[in-house]
Design a protein around this motif. Structure first.
Motif, short mmCIF file in Angstrom:
data_model
loop_
_atom_site.label_atom_id
_atom_site.label_comp_id
_atom_site.label_asym_id
_atom_site.label_seq_id
_atom_site.Cartn_x
_atom_site.Cartn_y
_atom_site.Cartn_z
N GLY A 1 0.78 -1.23 0.00
CA GLY A 1 0.00 0.00 0.00
C GLY A 1 0.81 1.28 0.00
N LEU A 2 2.13 1.19 0.04
CA LEU A 2 2.98 2.38 0.01
C LEU A 2 3.48 2.62 -1.41
CD1 LEU A 2 5.23 1.78 3.16
CD2 LEU A 2 3.35 3.42 2.95
N LEU A 3 3.65 3.89 -1.75
CA LEU A 3 4.37 4.21 -2.98
C LEU A 3 5.82 3.78 -2.82
CD1 LEU A 3 2.98 7.79 -3.72
CD2 LEU A 3 2.41 5.68 -4.93
N LEU A 4 6.39 3.24 -3.87
CA LEU A 4 7.77 2.78 -3.82
C LEU A 4 8.67 3.72 -4.60
CD1 LEU A 4 7.13 -1.03 -4.41
CD2 LEU A 4 7.55 0.13 -2.25
N HIS A 5 9.89 3.93 -4.12
CA HIS A 5 10.81 4.82 -4.82
C HIS A 5 11.04 4.32 -6.26
CE1 HIS A 5 13.45 1.72 -3.15
NE2 HIS A 5 14.33 2.02 -4.08
N HIS A 6 11.27 5.25 -7.14
CA HIS A 6 11.40 5.03 -8.60
C HIS A 6 10.05 4.78 -9.29
CE1 HIS A 6 15.60 5.18 -8.02
NE2 HIS A 6 15.88 3.89 -7.91
N GLN A 7 8.97 4.69 -8.52
CA GLN A 7 7.66 4.48 -9.13
C GLN A 7 7.19 5.78 -9.78
OE1 GLN A 7 4.75 2.67 -6.52
NE2 GLN A 7 3.02 3.55 -7.64
N VAL A 8 6.60 5.68 -10.97
CA VAL A 8 6.13 6.87 -11.68
C VAL A 8 4.66 7.12 -11.34
CG1 VAL A 8 5.86 7.99 -13.92
CG2 VAL A 8 7.77 6.43 -13.53
N ARG A 9 3.77 6.40 -11.94
CA ARG A 9 2.34 6.56 -11.70
C ARG A 9 1.78 5.31 -11.01
NH1 ARG A 9 -2.07 8.48 -16.29
NH2 ARG A 9 -3.89 8.56 -14.91
N THR A 10 1.88 4.19 -11.71
CA THR A 10 1.54 2.91 -11.11
C THR A 10 2.76 2.00 -11.25
OG1 THR A 10 0.67 1.96 -13.16
CG2 THR A 10 -0.88 3.20 -11.77
N LEU A 11 2.74 0.88 -10.57
CA LEU A 11 3.90 -0.01 -10.62
C LEU A 11 4.13 -0.60 -12.00
CD1 LEU A 11 3.62 -1.86 -7.19
CD2 LEU A 11 5.42 -0.30 -7.92
N ASP A 12 3.09 -0.64 -12.83
CA ASP A 12 3.28 -1.17 -14.18
C ASP A 12 3.42 -0.08 -15.23
OD1 ASP A 12 0.67 -0.30 -14.25
OD2 ASP A 12 -0.13 -2.11 -15.19
N SER A 13 3.62 1.17 -14.81
CA SER A 13 3.83 2.26 -15.79
C SER A 13 5.03 1.96 -16.68
CB SER A 13 4.04 3.59 -15.08
OG SER A 13 2.87 4.02 -14.43
N GLN A 14 6.11 1.49 -16.10
CA GLN A 14 7.31 1.19 -16.89
C GLN A 14 7.02 0.12 -17.93
OE1 GLN A 14 11.27 0.86 -14.99
NE2 GLN A 14 11.31 -1.24 -15.74
N LEU A 15 6.33 -0.94 -17.52
CA LEU A 15 5.97 -2.01 -18.47
C LEU A 15 5.16 -1.45 -19.62
CD1 LEU A 15 5.63 -4.98 -19.36
CD2 LEU A 15 3.71 -5.13 -17.75
N ARG A 16 4.20 -0.58 -19.33
CA ARG A 16 3.34 -0.04 -20.39
C ARG A 16 4.14 0.85 -21.33
NH1 ARG A 16 -0.31 3.19 -18.18
NH2 ARG A 16 0.17 2.87 -15.99
N ILE A 17 5.11 1.58 -20.82
CA ILE A 17 5.98 2.38 -21.68
C ILE A 17 6.80 1.47 -22.60
CG2 ILE A 17 8.03 3.86 -21.66
CD1 ILE A 17 6.82 5.14 -19.08
N TYR A 18 7.36 0.41 -22.04
CA TYR A 18 8.21 -0.46 -22.84
C TYR A 18 7.42 -1.29 -23.85
CZ TYR A 18 12.88 0.50 -21.20
OH TYR A 18 14.09 1.11 -20.99
#
Length: 546
Positions: free
Chosen positions: A107-124
């Motif tokens: 339930g905590l935001l994690l460092h290096h997180q952008v919007r959601t935890l899968d934002s990076q996957l969606r970009i790639y």
């Protein structure tokens, strides 16, 4: 799971890993270090350099190379290099560390997180051809096998995300998947039609592009050209193809930006077979309409178009093998088809006190290659790349279509790692300011490239389009002096005599990287760039104007 992934990388032809660690990736980097005897790990200074180096190594091998980084701040730093690799069909395997599966549910935001935890996957997903998140060790072997097959078959980047709390989870070995199926009857029908057109043509020509190298087909294409007695031209992106073969090369086709004698061979052909050619503006010198589509045959992206007939799902290697079978034992249908040899590049630098023009750099480098042997070349975007068109035909990696700056220096390091040979790097001062600092990693890795900096204190290629713009001016940086601090040797060059002496000294010293900082007057551009700019300006003129 980490060991299963590393074993699979080796089984799929990976020879090295370029990387930059971060906390989410540290568990996987531990396994990489433990397996460095069979999969060497080269750490660089910044993620863009990691991506560019892996791209260049993949181009060199004609097979996958790995770029390994951490989540968020690491992987998102590498978006531009991987976008370029996708555009230019280079098979880079991106491996990113990621937050643990258990961490994601707190339930905590994690460092290096952008919007959601899968934002990076969606970009790639936008810049890779296949993706897998290895959050389930039971599914991981099948997902790894699928993604690595996609990388090899499509010759494009793929993305693998490794949650850090799954790295040491028990996992079955990865069983490589068989190649995707294709219909032999379709390949045979396509090959029959291509051969019929080639033998009906009075002026058939082969135009070869990057896929020929990506899929390791240079030897077979050279054999095909020799059997058919056909001249071969390379595209701008395919410059350097077949450089070490006996194929009847006539030069590099660049449309209106290229040499007239090469344009004539290609544009006057009534049977133009394009193998692995990317149909881009740079490849055709912004003049694609000068090639008649009714007389062309294009094989790329696992499909073939013969005039207005389309054959889907025909792999390039299968087509070439079918064509070789059909011309086995057959003589060329007419005498004298093979055009003249490659255009003679400039040589014989006059070592005097005159200022240096890009054509002098081409002549000096050709003289150097005559004295030793041609070196593999990594070029950045800009007039350095257009100057490379006036050099002897040698293996070349460059961002000829995506046209990103910053590619050259880390690409040279990628070639050093992949080939074991000493490369020549050609880079402008603007691009060097972006990634030139990766040279500081050379001493640790035993690399000694020769780096030639085109220094006109300007983004000169951009200035050709807007000569009055003051923002194209750059400060003069003392690159030669900076080289010493990075562990190399630098030469400040202002005259043609300086250039000749610096190249001789650089060639003799293989103990460290050599940086030749060449002062070029503003406004001095290569003949090829001048033609290219003229072609673009002409293409963008309003109708009815001159």
């Amino acid at each position: 799971m980490a060991r299963a992934l590393i074993d699979a990388l080796v089984d799929h032809g990976v020879h090295e890993v370029f990387g930059l660690p971060g906390d989410f990736a540290l568990p996987f980097f531990r396994h990489l270090e433990q397996n460095a005897d069979r999969l060497p790990l080269y750490t660089l200074a910044h993620e863009p350099g990691v991506g560019f180096a892996a791209d260049a190594a993949a181009r060199w091998h004609g097979g996958p190379s790995v770029a390994c980084v951490t989540y968020g701040a690491g992987a998102l730093n590498m978006v531009n290099p991987i976008a370029g690799a996708f555009s230019e069909k280079s098979p880079v395997v991106v491996i990113s560390g990621a937050p643990g599966v258990d961490e994601a549910g707190r339930g905590l935001l994690l460092h290096h997180q952008v919007r959601t935890l899968d934002s990076q996957l969606r970009i790639y997903r936008e810049i890779t051809c296949d993706q897998a998140v290895l959050d389930d060790p039971h599914r991981a072997p099948a997902e790894i096998a699928r993604v690595l097959r996609s990388c090899r078959e499509q010759s494009r980047p793929v993305y693998i995300e490794v949650p850090r709390d799954r790295v040491d989870a028990p996992c079955e070995p990865v069983v490589p998947l068989p190649p995707s199926s294709w219909e032999p009857a379709a390949v045979n029908a396509c090959a029959d039609e291509v051969m019929a057109r080639l033998f009906e043509a009075s002026r058939p020509v082969l135009l070869v592009g990057v896929e020929v190298r990506r899929f390791g087909l240079e030897g077979r294409v050279a054999e095909l050209a020799s059997r058919l007695g056909m001249p071969v031209a390379t595209t701008f992106m395919g410059r350097g193809l077949l450089a070490e073969s006996a194929a009847p090369l006539v030069g590099t086709y660049m449309g209106l930006a290229g040499r007239p004698e090469v344009r004539a061979v290609v544009e006057e052909s009534d049977g133009l077979l394009m193998l692995g050619v990317l149909m881009s503006d740079t490849n055709f010198g912004v003049s694609g309409e000068r090639v008649d589509p009714r007389a062309t045959m294009v094989a790329a992206d696992r499909g073939v178009r013969v005039g207005f007939h389309v054959y889907p799902d025909v792999p390039l290697d299968a087509l070439i093998d079918a064509l070789l079978e059909r011309c086995a034992g057959r003589a060329a249908p007419a005498e004298g088809r093979v055009a003249s040899a490659l255009p003679v590049p400039p040589r014989g630098l006059v070592a005097d006190a005159a200022a240096i023009h890009p054509r002098d750099i081409a002549a000096a480098l050709n003289d150097l290659f005559d004295e030793t042997e041609p070196m593999p070349v990594a070029s950045d975007m800009g007039d350095c790349l257009f100057t490379a068109m006036d050099m002897v035909h040698t293996p070349l990696v460059a961002p000829g279509y995506y046209a990103t700056m910053g590619f050259g220096v880390p690409a040279g390091l990628g070639i050093s790692a992949a080939s074991g040979r000493r490369p020549l790097v050609m880079v402008g001062d603007g691009a060097f300011q972006m990634t030139g600092w990766e040279l500081g990693t050379c001493a640790r890795n035993g690399w000694a490239p020769i780096v030639v900096v085109f220094n006109n204190a300007s983004w000169e290629m951009l200035r050709t389009f807007q000569p009055e713009a003051g923002y194209n001016d750059l400060d003069v940086w003392p690159f030669a002096r900076l080289a010493e601090g990075l562990g190399g040797r630098g030469y400040a060059v202002t005259t043609r005599a300086d250039l000749k002496a610096a190249l001789a000294a650089a060639r003799a010293d293989e103990s460290r990287f050599q940086l030749i900082d060449i002062a070029i007057p503003r406004g001095a551009i290569s003949d090829t760039l001048a033609r290219f700019v003229g072609a673009i300006k002409g293409a963008n003129r309003p109708p009815g104007t001159r």
